[in-house]
Design a protein around this motif. Structure first.
Motif, PDB file in Angstrom:
ATOM      1  N   PHE A 171     -32.886   5.329  30.343  1.00 17.35           N
ATOM      2  CA  PHE A 171     -32.832   5.072  31.708  1.00 17.35           C
ATOM      3  C   PHE A 171     -31.833   5.936  32.488  1.00 17.35           C
ATOM      4  CE2 PHE A 171     -33.236   0.232  30.581  1.00 17.35           C
ATOM      5  CZ  PHE A 171     -34.711   0.380  30.345  1.00 17.35           C
ATOM      6  N   PRO A 172     -31.105   6.415  32.064  1.00 22.71           N
ATOM      7  CA  PRO A 172     -30.132   7.536  32.739  1.00 22.71           C
ATOM      8  C   PRO A 172     -30.858   8.816  33.315  1.00 22.71           C
ATOM      9  CG  PRO A 172     -28.760   6.764  30.994  1.00 22.71           C
ATOM     10  CD  PRO A 172     -30.202   6.560  30.539  1.00 22.71           C
ATOM     11  N   ASP A 173     -31.930   9.191  32.215  1.00 19.88           N
ATOM     12  CA  ASP A 173     -32.553  10.411  32.432  1.00 19.88           C
ATOM     13  C   ASP A 173     -33.814  10.561  33.148  1.00 19.88           C
ATOM     14  OD1 ASP A 173     -30.171  11.434  31.194  1.00 19.88           O
ATOM     15  OD2 ASP A 173     -30.987  11.034  29.393  1.00 19.88           O
ATOM     16  N   VAL A 174     -34.492   9.498  33.602  1.00 14.03           N
ATOM     17  CA  VAL A 174     -35.803   9.573  34.141  1.00 14.03           C
ATOM     18  C   VAL A 174     -35.997   9.229  35.428  1.00 14.03           C
ATOM     19  CG1 VAL A 174     -36.890   8.918  31.886  1.00 14.03           C
ATOM     20  CG2 VAL A 174     -36.321   7.216  33.306  1.00 14.03           C
ATOM     21  N   GLU A 175     -36.869   9.681  36.128  1.00 10.49           N
ATOM     22  CA  GLU A 175     -36.947   9.492  37.682  1.00 10.49           C
ATOM     23  C   GLU A 175     -38.060   8.229  38.008  1.00 10.49           C
ATOM     24  OE1 GLU A 175     -37.301  13.042  40.113  1.00 10.49           O
ATOM     25  OE2 GLU A 175     -36.905  14.191  38.242  1.00 10.49           O
ATOM     26  N   ALA A 176     -38.798   7.951  37.036  1.00  8.64           N
ATOM     27  CA  ALA A 176     -39.764   6.737  37.225  1.00  8.64           C
ATOM     28  C   ALA A 176     -40.162   6.208  35.855  1.00  8.64           C
ATOM     29  CB  ALA A 176     -40.946   7.371  37.714  1.00  8.64           C
TER      30      ALA A 176
ATOM     31  N   GLU B 226     -39.440  -8.966  28.428  1.00  7.58           N
ATOM     32  CA  GLU B 226     -38.848  -7.523  28.240  1.00  7.58           C
ATOM     33  C   GLU B 226     -38.699  -6.866  29.832  1.00  7.58           C
ATOM     34  OE1 GLU B 226     -37.872  -6.178  25.756  1.00  7.58           O
ATOM     35  OE2 GLU B 226     -38.538  -7.377  24.086  1.00  7.58           O
ATOM     36  N   LEU B 227     -39.400  -7.151  30.540  1.00  4.09           N
ATOM     37  CA  LEU B 227     -39.276  -6.515  31.998  1.00  4.09           C
ATOM     38  C   LEU B 227     -37.957  -7.038  32.652  1.00  4.09           C
ATOM     39  CD1 LEU B 227     -40.393  -5.027  34.487  1.00  4.09           C
ATOM     40  CD2 LEU B 227     -41.503  -6.968  35.282  1.00  4.09           C
ATOM     41  N   GLU B 228     -37.734  -8.393  32.567  1.00  9.45           N
ATOM     42  CA  GLU B 228     -36.604  -8.937  33.019  1.00  9.45           C
ATOM     43  C   GLU B 228     -35.233  -8.209  32.302  1.00  9.45           C
ATOM     44  OE1 GLU B 228     -38.308 -13.164  34.488  1.00  9.45           O
ATOM     45  OE2 GLU B 228     -37.107 -13.145  32.853  1.00  9.45           O
ATOM     46  N   THR B 229     -35.268  -8.164  30.933  1.00 13.96           N
ATOM     47  CA  THR B 229     -34.112  -7.512  30.449  1.00 13.96           C
ATOM     48  C   THR B 229     -33.842  -5.998  30.752  1.00 13.96           C
ATOM     49  OG1 THR B 229     -34.808  -8.921  28.377  1.00 13.96           O
ATOM     50  CG2 THR B 229     -33.242  -6.898  27.941  1.00 13.96           C
ATOM     51  N   MET B 230     -34.932  -5.429  31.121  1.00 12.50           N
ATOM     52  CA  MET B 230     -35.099  -3.894  31.678  1.00 12.50           C
ATOM     53  C   MET B 230     -34.495  -4.121  32.880  1.00 12.50           C
ATOM     54  SD  MET B 230     -38.254  -1.541  31.581  1.00 12.50           S
ATOM     55  CE  MET B 230     -38.532  -1.408  33.213  1.00 12.50           C
ATOM     56  N   LEU B 231     -34.759  -4.923  33.733  1.00 10.88           N
ATOM     57  CA  LEU B 231     -34.376  -4.675  35.232  1.00 10.88           C
ATOM     58  C   LEU B 231     -32.949  -5.155  35.205  1.00 10.88           C
ATOM     59  CD1 LEU B 231     -37.443  -5.951  36.948  1.00 10.88           C
ATOM     60  CD2 LEU B 231     -36.695  -3.796  36.913  1.00 10.88           C
ATOM     61  N   GLU B 232     -32.372  -6.059  34.348  1.00 14.45           N
ATOM     62  CA  GLU B 232     -30.983  -6.416  34.340  1.00 14.45           C
ATOM     63  C   GLU B 232     -30.177  -5.430  33.747  1.00 14.45           C
ATOM     64  OE1 GLU B 232     -31.209 -10.034  32.122  1.00 14.45           O
ATOM     65  OE2 GLU B 232     -32.069 -11.072  33.577  1.00 14.45           O
ATOM     66  N   ASN B 233     -30.557  -4.166  33.125  1.00 15.27           N
ATOM     67  CA  ASN B 233     -29.947  -3.252  32.463  1.00 15.27           C
ATOM     68  C   ASN B 233     -28.928  -2.741  33.594  1.00 15.27           C
ATOM     69  OD1 ASN B 233     -29.574  -0.287  31.982  1.00 15.27           O
ATOM     70  ND2 ASN B 233     -29.947  -1.258  30.027  1.00 15.27           N
ATOM     71  N   LYS B 234     -27.783  -2.307  33.229  1.00 10.81           N
ATOM     72  CA  LYS B 234     -26.679  -1.867  34.106  1.00 10.81           C
ATOM     73  C   LYS B 234     -27.051  -0.500  34.839  1.00 10.81           C
ATOM     74  CE  LYS B 234     -22.475  -0.886  32.746  1.00 10.81           C
ATOM     75  NZ  LYS B 234     -21.277  -0.795  31.771  1.00 10.81           N
ATOM     76  N   VAL B 235     -27.609   0.424  34.043  1.00  9.95           N
ATOM     77  CA  VAL B 235     -27.845   1.588  34.629  1.00  9.95           C
ATOM     78  C   VAL B 235     -28.825   1.528  35.503  1.00  9.95           C
ATOM     79  CG1 VAL B 235     -28.689   3.699  33.861  1.00  9.95           C
ATOM     80  CG2 VAL B 235     -27.219   2.822  32.475  1.00  9.95           C
ATOM     81  N   LEU B 236     -30.081   0.776  35.254  1.00 11.33           N
ATOM     82  CA  LEU B 236     -31.248   0.653  35.895  1.00 11.33           C
ATOM     83  C   LEU B 236     -31.005  -0.151  37.266  1.00 11.33           C
ATOM     84  CD1 LEU B 236     -34.511   0.124  34.287  1.00 11.33           C
ATOM     85  CD2 LEU B 236     -33.666   1.907  35.255  1.00 11.33           C
ATOM     86  N   ARG B 237     -30.000  -1.225  37.062  1.00 10.12           N
ATOM     87  CA  ARG B 237     -29.760  -1.702  38.313  1.00 10.12           C
ATOM     88  C   ARG B 237     -28.848  -0.763  39.335  1.00 10.12           C
ATOM     89  NH1 ARG B 237     -26.922  -7.370  36.474  1.00 10.12           N
ATOM     90  NH2 ARG B 237     -25.712  -7.222  38.357  1.00 10.12           N
ATOM     91  N   MET B 238     -28.401   0.301  38.977  1.00  9.42           N
ATOM     92  CA  MET B 238     -27.551   1.142  39.723  1.00  9.42           C
ATOM     93  C   MET B 238     -28.769   2.328  40.386  1.00  9.42           C
ATOM     94  SD  MET B 238     -23.769   1.702  38.129  1.00  9.42           S
ATOM     95  CE  MET B 238     -24.384   3.328  37.528  1.00  9.42           C
ATOM     96  N   ARG B 239     -29.851   2.357  39.361  1.00  7.38           N
ATOM     97  CA  ARG B 239     -30.714   3.622  39.648  1.00  7.38           C
ATOM     98  C   ARG B 239     -31.873   2.873  40.167  1.00  7.38           C
ATOM     99  NH1 ARG B 239     -32.497   7.516  35.881  1.00  7.38           N
ATOM    100  NH2 ARG B 239     -32.447   9.016  37.767  1.00  7.38           N
TER     101      ARG B 239
ATOM    102  N   LYS C 184     -37.346  -6.835  44.226  1.00  6.83           N
ATOM    103  CA  LYS C 184     -37.217  -6.408  45.626  1.00  6.83           C
ATOM    104  C   LYS C 184     -36.431  -5.204  46.154  1.00  6.83           C
ATOM    105  CE  LYS C 184     -38.576 -10.844  47.039  1.00  6.83           C
ATOM    106  NZ  LYS C 184     -40.039 -11.008  47.317  1.00  6.83           N
ATOM    107  N   ASP C 185     -35.675  -4.569  44.828  1.00  7.34           N
ATOM    108  CA  ASP C 185     -34.502  -3.749  44.997  1.00  7.34           C
ATOM    109  C   ASP C 185     -34.944  -2.321  44.701  1.00  7.34           C
ATOM    110  OD1 ASP C 185     -35.031  -4.162  42.160  1.00  7.34           O
ATOM    111  OD2 ASP C 185     -32.645  -3.995  41.822  1.00  7.34           O
ATOM    112  N   ARG C 186     -36.348  -2.026  44.556  1.00  6.72           N
ATOM    113  CA  ARG C 186     -37.181  -0.977  44.243  1.00  6.72           C
ATOM    114  C   ARG C 186     -38.724  -0.708  44.559  1.00  6.72           C
ATOM    115  NH1 ARG C 186     -34.749   0.729  39.560  1.00  6.72           N
ATOM    116  NH2 ARG C 186     -33.724  -1.195  39.223  1.00  6.72           N
ATOM    117  N   ASN C 187     -39.103   0.329  44.744  1.00  8.88           N
ATOM    118  CA  ASN C 187     -40.608   0.479  45.054  1.00  8.88           C
ATOM    119  C   ASN C 187     -41.278  -0.024  43.677  1.00  8.88           C
ATOM    120  OD1 ASN C 187     -39.982   0.853  47.518  1.00  8.88           O
ATOM    121  ND2 ASN C 187     -40.189   3.086  47.727  1.00  8.88           N
ATOM    122  N   TRP C 188     -42.385  -0.300  43.814  1.00 10.60           N
ATOM    123  CA  TRP C 188     -43.307  -0.742  42.742  1.00 10.60           C
ATOM    124  C   TRP C 188     -44.775  -0.817  43.123  1.00 10.60           C
ATOM    125  CZ3 TRP C 188     -46.132  -5.287  42.155  1.00 10.60           C
ATOM    126  CH2 TRP C 188     -45.624  -6.312  42.995  1.00 10.60           C
TER     127      TRP C 188
END
Ligand SMILES: Nc1nc2c(ncn2[C@@H]2O[C@H](COP(=O)(O)OP(=O)(O)OP(=O)(O)O)[C@@H](O)[C@H]2O)c(=O)[nH]1
Ligand SMILES: [Mg+2]
Length: 184
Positions: free
Chosen positions: A85-90, A109-122, A154-158
């Motif tokens: 998560f820290p090193d990818v742009e998409a 799995e998607l929900e777990t991913m979106l709750e991840n601290k790093v992804l919430r910031m990025r 709602k917090d990112r483009n998809w």
């Protein structure tokens, strides 16, 4: 990227490199999709379930060179996803549209991913592929979207595109969208 590389990239003389994380449940078709994008894909390659992860690099007409971390979707390897998560742009998240029974697992799995601290910031974009569109009775992209709760993001483009990993149909539409997102 150094100043000189940045300058050449801005002129389109060298391609910008972007790291992409490719995730989704096992058997969704991730490796098949990526294999179809490789230049030498004319030679059919037997795709086997990914163990851990594999790395593929390919260029598109968008002046981008994608390095794709193709993760295994098997349960025992899903914990590996977050290390990237820290090193990818998409992120590209592949859904097996024919697998209604496991749509709820994909949603978890998607929900777990979106709750991840790093992804919430990025707020990196996510491209969803509703794959296996050739299989009758599968979910449409809008049904996949409903089953995985995508409208709640709602917090990112998809976006979501229907794809056929075997023929590559629909894949370039998705990467066109991603290239636009990555321009900025
Ligand atoms: N009918 C159909 N089959 C597909 C499609 N895409 C992939 N497959 C098949 O689905 C199976 C799984 O494909 P993979 O690419 O190995 O799936 P994966 O997501 O990489 O799986 P893991 O590496 O285990 O996480 C293979 O038998 C593919 O041929 C598609 O669009 N339509
Ligand atoms: Mg794979």
């Amino acid at each position: 990227m150094g100043i000189w590389s940045a300058f050449l990239t801005s002129l389109g003389i060298i391609k910008r490199k972007v790291n992409i994380l490719l995730v989704g449940l096992d058997n969704a078709g991730k490796s098949t999709i990526i294999n179809g994008l490789k230049l030498n894909a004319a030679a059919p390659t037997e795709i086997v379930p990914t163990v851990g992860f594999s790395v593929e690099t390919f260029s598109t007409q968008h002046r981008l060179t994608f390095t794709v971390f193709d993760m295994s979707g098997q349960g025992k390897y899903r914990d590996l996803w977050e290390y990237y998560f820290p090193d990818v742009e998409a992120i590209v998240f592949v859904i097996d549209a024919s697998d209604k029974a496991r749509a709820c697992v994909a949603r978890d799995e998607l929900e777990t991913m979106l709750e991840n601290k790093v992804l919430r910031m990025r707020k990196i974009p996510i491209l969803f592929f509703a794959n296996k569109m050739d299989i009758d009775g599968g979910m449409t992209p809008s049904e996949c979207s409903g089953a995985l709760g995508l409208e709640e993001i709602k917090d990112r483009n998809w976006t979501i595109c229907a794809t056929n990993g075997l023929t590559g149909q629909g894949v370039s539409n998705g990467f066109d969208w991603l290239a636009e997102e990555l321009k900025s």
